[in-house]
Design a protein around this motif. Structure first.
Motif, PDB file in Angstrom:
ATOM      1  N   LEU A 163       0.819  -1.216   0.000  1.00 21.19           N
ATOM      2  CA  LEU A 163       0.000   0.000   0.000  1.00 21.19           C
ATOM      3  C   LEU A 163       0.848   1.258   0.000  1.00 21.19           C
ATOM      4  CD1 LEU A 163      -2.814  -0.953   2.544  1.00 21.19           C
ATOM      5  CD2 LEU A 163      -2.966  -0.876   0.071  1.00 21.19           C
ATOM      6  N   GLY A 164       2.034   1.180   0.571  1.00 22.53           N
ATOM      7  CA  GLY A 164       2.869   2.370   0.651  1.00 22.53           C
ATOM      8  C   GLY A 164       2.781   3.012   2.016  1.00 22.53           C
ATOM      9  N   LYS A 165       3.906   3.490   2.498  1.00 23.19           N
ATOM     10  CA  LYS A 165       3.920   4.058   3.844  1.00 23.19           C
ATOM     11  C   LYS A 165       3.178   5.384   3.933  1.00 23.19           C
ATOM     12  CE  LYS A 165       8.224   1.828   5.250  1.00 23.19           C
ATOM     13  NZ  LYS A 165       9.587   2.022   5.785  1.00 23.19           N
ATOM     14  N   ARG A 166       3.000   6.046   2.799  1.00 23.27           N
ATOM     15  CA  ARG A 166       2.254   7.304   2.806  1.00 23.27           C
ATOM     16  C   ARG A 166       0.749   7.088   2.698  1.00 23.27           C
ATOM     17  NH1 ARG A 166       5.776  11.531  -0.933  1.00 23.27           N
ATOM     18  NH2 ARG A 166       7.703  11.442   0.316  1.00 23.27           N
ATOM     19  N   ASN A 167       0.347   5.878   2.441  1.00 25.85           N
ATOM     20  CA  ASN A 167      -1.080   5.573   2.360  1.00 25.85           C
ATOM     21  C   ASN A 167      -1.677   5.576   3.765  1.00 25.85           C
ATOM     22  OD1 ASN A 167      -3.659   4.471   1.901  1.00 25.85           O
ATOM     23  ND2 ASN A 167      -2.895   3.293   0.158  1.00 25.85           N
ATOM     24  N   LYS A 168      -2.835   6.254   3.921  1.00 25.76           N
ATOM     25  CA  LYS A 168      -3.459   6.341   5.230  1.00 25.76           C
ATOM     26  C   LYS A 168      -3.975   5.004   5.713  1.00 25.76           C
ATOM     27  CE  LYS A 168      -4.764  11.208   4.865  1.00 25.76           C
ATOM     28  NZ  LYS A 168      -5.867  12.192   4.946  1.00 25.76           N
ATOM     29  N   LEU A 169      -4.335   4.109   4.802  1.00 18.56           N
ATOM     30  CA  LEU A 169      -4.776   2.784   5.208  1.00 18.56           C
ATOM     31  C   LEU A 169      -3.618   1.968   5.773  1.00 18.56           C
ATOM     32  CD1 LEU A 169      -7.200   1.822   2.296  1.00 18.56           C
ATOM     33  CD2 LEU A 169      -7.729   2.893   4.480  1.00 18.56           C
ATOM     34  N   TYR A 170      -2.405   2.225   5.283  1.00 23.27           N
ATOM     35  CA  TYR A 170      -1.244   1.525   5.813  1.00 23.27           C
ATOM     36  C   TYR A 170      -0.976   1.936   7.260  1.00 23.27           C
ATOM     37  CZ  TYR A 170       3.626   0.018   6.256  1.00 23.27           C
ATOM     38  OH  TYR A 170       4.789  -0.563   6.697  1.00 23.27           O
ATOM     39  N   ARG A 171      -1.168   3.210   7.572  1.00 20.64           N
ATOM     40  CA  ARG A 171      -0.953   3.692   8.937  1.00 20.64           C
ATOM     41  C   ARG A 171      -2.013   3.156   9.902  1.00 20.64           C
ATOM     42  NH1 ARG A 171       0.135  10.111   7.520  1.00 20.64           N
ATOM     43  NH2 ARG A 171       1.827   9.767   6.014  1.00 20.64           N
ATOM     44  N   LEU A 172      -3.217   2.900   9.381  1.00 20.69           N
ATOM     45  CA  LEU A 172      -4.294   2.411  10.236  1.00 20.69           C
ATOM     46  C   LEU A 172      -4.285   0.892  10.373  1.00 20.69           C
ATOM     47  CD1 LEU A 172      -7.235   4.658   8.946  1.00 20.69           C
ATOM     48  CD2 LEU A 172      -5.901   4.954  11.033  1.00 20.69           C
ATOM     49  N   ASN A 173      -3.361   0.219   9.678  1.00 16.56           N
ATOM     50  CA  ASN A 173      -3.288  -1.252   9.725  1.00 16.56           C
ATOM     51  C   ASN A 173      -4.641  -1.845   9.334  1.00 16.56           C
ATOM     52  OD1 ASN A 173      -2.195  -3.772  10.064  1.00 16.56           O
ATOM     53  ND2 ASN A 173      -2.433  -3.808  12.286  1.00 16.56           N
ATOM     54  N   ALA A 174      -5.177  -1.390   8.202  1.00 15.52           N
ATOM     55  CA  ALA A 174      -6.523  -1.767   7.785  1.00 15.52           C
ATOM     56  C   ALA A 174      -6.589  -3.245   7.413  1.00 15.52           C
ATOM     57  CB  ALA A 174      -6.947  -0.910   6.591  1.00 15.52           C
ATOM     58  N   TYR A 175      -7.765  -3.826   7.637  1.00 17.03           N
ATOM     59  CA  TYR A 175      -8.000  -5.224   7.273  1.00 17.03           C
ATOM     60  C   TYR A 175      -9.484  -5.374   6.920  1.00 17.03           C
ATOM     61  CZ  TYR A 175     -10.455  -6.145  11.662  1.00 17.03           C
ATOM     62  OH  TYR A 175     -11.364  -6.124  12.693  1.00 17.03           O
ATOM     63  N   LEU A 176      -9.833  -6.520   6.311  1.00 15.35           N
ATOM     64  CA  LEU A 176     -11.207  -6.832   5.940  1.00 15.35           C
ATOM     65  C   LEU A 176     -11.784  -7.844   6.917  1.00 15.35           C
ATOM     66  CD1 LEU A 176     -10.826  -7.168   2.062  1.00 15.35           C
ATOM     67  CD2 LEU A 176     -11.905  -5.294   3.291  1.00 15.35           C
ATOM     68  N   ASP A 177     -12.986  -7.555   7.423  1.00  8.51           N
ATOM     69  CA  ASP A 177     -13.606  -8.480   8.364  1.00  8.51           C
ATOM     70  C   ASP A 177     -14.364  -9.571   7.611  1.00  8.51           C
ATOM     71  OD1 ASP A 177     -15.714  -7.117   7.360  1.00  8.51           O
ATOM     72  OD2 ASP A 177     -16.519  -6.417   9.282  1.00  8.51           O
ATOM     73  N   ALA A 178     -15.187 -10.320   8.319  1.00  7.58           N
ATOM     74  CA  ALA A 178     -15.915 -11.433   7.699  1.00  7.58           C
ATOM     75  C   ALA A 178     -16.935 -10.941   6.678  1.00  7.58           C
ATOM     76  CB  ALA A 178     -16.607 -12.252   8.787  1.00  7.58           C
ATOM     77  N   ASN A 179     -17.421  -9.715   6.819  1.00  7.93           N
ATOM     78  CA  ASN A 179     -18.399  -9.143   5.878  1.00  7.93           C
ATOM     79  C   ASN A 179     -17.742  -8.306   4.792  1.00  7.93           C
ATOM     80  OD1 ASN A 179     -20.576 -10.237   7.358  1.00  7.93           O
ATOM     81  ND2 ASN A 179     -20.492  -8.509   8.795  1.00  7.93           N
ATOM     82  N   ASN A 180     -16.389  -8.419   4.658  1.00  7.46           N
ATOM     83  CA  ASN A 180     -15.622  -7.656   3.655  1.00  7.46           C
ATOM     84  C   ASN A 180     -15.773  -6.149   3.847  1.00  7.46           C
ATOM     85  OD1 ASN A 180     -14.512  -9.891   2.323  1.00  7.46           O
ATOM     86  ND2 ASN A 180     -16.323 -10.110   1.011  1.00  7.46           N
ATOM     87  N   ILE A 181     -15.857  -5.710   5.098  1.00 14.69           N
ATOM     88  CA  ILE A 181     -15.887  -4.284   5.431  1.00 14.69           C
ATOM     89  C   ILE A 181     -14.496  -3.879   5.902  1.00 14.69           C
ATOM     90  CG2 ILE A 181     -16.862  -2.534   6.960  1.00 14.69           C
ATOM     91  CD1 ILE A 181     -19.441  -4.091   6.982  1.00 14.69           C
ATOM     92  N   LEU A 182     -13.983  -2.809   5.358  1.00 18.45           N
ATOM     93  CA  LEU A 182     -12.649  -2.327   5.693  1.00 18.45           C
ATOM     94  C   LEU A 182     -12.678  -1.662   7.067  1.00 18.45           C
ATOM     95  CD1 LEU A 182      -9.886  -2.286   4.209  1.00 18.45           C
ATOM     96  CD2 LEU A 182     -10.428   0.046   3.499  1.00 18.45           C
ATOM     97  N   ARG A 183     -11.843  -2.197   7.997  1.00 14.27           N
ATOM     98  CA  ARG A 183     -11.844  -1.703   9.365  1.00 14.27           C
ATOM     99  C   ARG A 183     -10.429  -1.362   9.817  1.00 14.27           C
ATOM    100  NH1 ARG A 183     -16.542  -2.278  12.182  1.00 14.27           N
ATOM    101  NH2 ARG A 183     -18.180  -3.536  11.215  1.00 14.27           N
TER     102      ARG A 183
END
Length: 347
Positions: A163-183
């Motif tokens: 994702l890249g270190k400048r990506n905000k999702l990378y800083r939030l350690n984002a992942y997909l739950d069982a319902n494919n919702i980004l958390r």
């Protein structure tokens, strides 16, 4: 094409002339010179070039190289257009002005789909809390698929490190739950908080859904400040990228907030006109509506120590009906200056 280029010659006036064998098949050449009616009748002006009447047209793909200093060269700019297929439900979200209405509409729509498919018995009951909660997740998921399509594909393929270190999702350690919702990920997973509070759903900053959520929670906290609104949003399991700026922008545009937070008005101590005799005034009465306040005439003005009028003597007429006949009488009153409103000033 090479024979055409070799046969072209330039005239003294600067124009270019085609060779003779190509003038015969060029209908536009007749418009630049004189021709009689008989010549036009048998020419290619009316019937077109002869090669168009042949049963089989010879098609030749010839690549011609044109020199840059060619005076007949015309530069053209080619633009590429990238078309994207968007979900029609996402564009429908912009029709709503309230988050609760959008959730209820989607919940009713999903309920109607289940009824049509035979998965649910037809009833007249409204949507319940569970159905509206599923509708919220559905709207959030559609918004995430539109805003973070590429990032979601990388996370699904276990390539979150790309994702890249400048990506905000990378800083939030984002992942997909069982319902494919980004958390949001992180160390709060070990806490005893609710799952939605530990791992709130991520929403983009520039989205109509984010604006609706900010407006909804801002009204729930009774139009309090930015900190209270942000806490309410995150306590309900929503993490908006750049939440501070979007909340501040909403509060700045909020009409009730502008009214509550306006500066205190200061009374100007400017000299005003003193009431005079023969002024027509309105008598204030706290017990009656304003459209029933009575009119009176100033008879005498009594000034105070500072020279400003503080008390007035007034005369008003009162009409009563006695045995079917109207009777009018004059009443003398004294009123302080703050209990009257000047309607017409005396000349």
């Amino acid at each position: 094409m090479s024979r055409v280029k070799e046969g072209i010659r330039q005239k003294k006036d600067g124009h270019y002339e085609l060779p003779l064998q190509f003038k015969k098949d060029n209908p536009a050449d007749l418009a630049s010179k004189e021709a009689s009616a008989a010549q036009l009748k048998d020419s290619c002006w009316l019937k077109g070039p002869d090669f168009l009447w042949q049963p089989n047209l010879s098609v030749k793909h010839i690549i011609v190289k044109v020199d840059d200093p060619d005076p007949e060269l015309r530069k053209a700019h080619v633009h590429t257009v990238k078309a994207e297929n968007t979900n029609p439900l996402i564009s429908r979200h912009s029709k709503f002005s309230a988050w609760s209405r959008a959730v209820k509409a989607v919940a009713r729509l999903k309920k109607c789909v289940r009824r049509r498919s035979g998965g649910q018995v037809w009833t007249d009951q409204t949507t319940n809390l569970k159905e509206r909660r599923k509708a919220e997740f559905f709207i959030i998921k559609l918004t995430q698929e539109e805003a973070f399509a590429d990032d979601i594909k990388k996370i699904k393929c276990n390539r979150a490190e790309k994702l890249g270190k400048r990506n905000k999702l990378y800083r939030l350690n984002a992942y997909l739950d069982a319902n494919n919702i980004l958390r949001v990920g992180g160390r709060l997973s070990q806490s005893a908080l609710h799952h939605d509070v530990k791992h709130p759903a991520i929403l983009p900053r520039k989205s109509h859904v984010s604006d609706l959520i900010v407006k909804y929670h801002h009204e729930r906290v009774d139009h309090q400040g930015r900190g209270m609104t942000m806490n309410e949003i995150r306590a309900n399991g929503i993490w908006i990228l750049g939440c501070g700026s979007i909340v501040s922008s909403h509060i700045y545009k909020c009409v009730p907030c502008r009214r509550y937070r306006r500066t205190t008005e200061v009374q100007l101590n400017s000299p005003s006109r003193n009431s005079q005799m023969n002024d027509i005034v309105i008598l204030k009465d706290e017990c009656t509506p304003r459209n029933e306040w009575k009119l009176a005439t100033v008879v005498e003005a009594q000034p105070g120590r500072d020279g400003m009028v503080c008390k007035l003597k007034l005369v008003l007429s009162e009409t009563s009906v006695d045995k079917g006949k109207p009777h009018t009488r004059l009443i003398n009153l004294e009123r302080p200056i703050h209990k009257i409103v000047t309607l017409v000033e005396a000349n």
